[in-house]
Write a protein that holds these residues in place. Structure first.
Motif: not given
Length: 135
Positions: A8-13, A18-25, A115-122, A124-128
Motif C-alpha cells: 500500500a505504501a509503494r511509492r510512485q517513481l 528525467l524531464f529536467l535532463a531532457q530539457g537540459l540536453a 540528445a533529449a531522447q538519449l536521456m532515456h538511457w539514464l 534507471p539512474w535518474l528515476a531511482r
C-alpha cells in the motif's frame, strides 16, 4: 500484515529528473546553436527538444496512471496505449513543426531531439530513489 502495508505504501517513481535532463540536453544544444548560428539555430534546437519532451510527458502521465498489483491487465493496457499515443504525438509534432514553422537549421533540430531522447538511457539512474546520508 507487513506485506500488505508495504504494498500500500509503494511509492510512485519520480520522473522529474528525467524531464529536467531532457530539457537540459535540449538547452545545451540550443546554446551551441546560439553560439554557432544565432537565434534561428537556438530556436530550431528548442523545437527539437520540445518534440522529444512533450511525448515523454504524455507517456508518463498516461502510462503510469494506475498502478497496483491487482490490475496487471489494466496496467499493461495503459502502457500499450501510452506507447501508441507517444508515437502518434511524436509524428504529429514533427508534422506540425515542419509544416507550420520549418526549422531554420534542421541539423540542430535533430541533434536536440536525439540528445533529449538519449536521456532515456539514464532513466534507471535518474528515476531511482536517492538514499539519504546517515548522520
Amino acid at each position: 500484515m507487513h506485506r500488505a502495508t508495504a504494498g500500500a505504501a509503494r511509492r510512485q517513481l519520480d520522473f522529474t529528473r528525467l524531464f529536467l535532463a531532457q530539457g537540459l540536453a535540449a538547452l545545451l544544444v540550443a546554446l551551441l546553436g546560439l553560439w554557432q548560428t544565432g537565434i534561428p539555430g537556438a530556436a530550431s534546437a528548442l523545437m527539437g527538444g520540445l518534440v522529444s519532451l512533450l511525448p515523454s510527458l504524455y507517456f508518463v502521465r498516461r502510462g503510469l496512471r494506475s498502478r497496483g498489483g491487482k490490475r496487471v491487465r489494466v496496467n499493461v493496457l495503459n502502457l500499450y496505449q501510452a506507447a501508441m499515443g507517444k508515437f502518434g504525438l511524436t509524428v504529429a509534432l514533427f508534422a506540425i513543426v515542419f509544416v507550420t514553422v520549418p526549422p531554420s537549421n534542421p541539423a540542430l533540430f535533430f541533434v536536440a531531439y536525439v540528445a533529449a531522447q538519449l536521456m532515456h538511457w539514464l532513466t534507471p539512474w535518474l528515476a531511482r530513489e536517492r538514499s539519504t546520508p546517515r548522520t
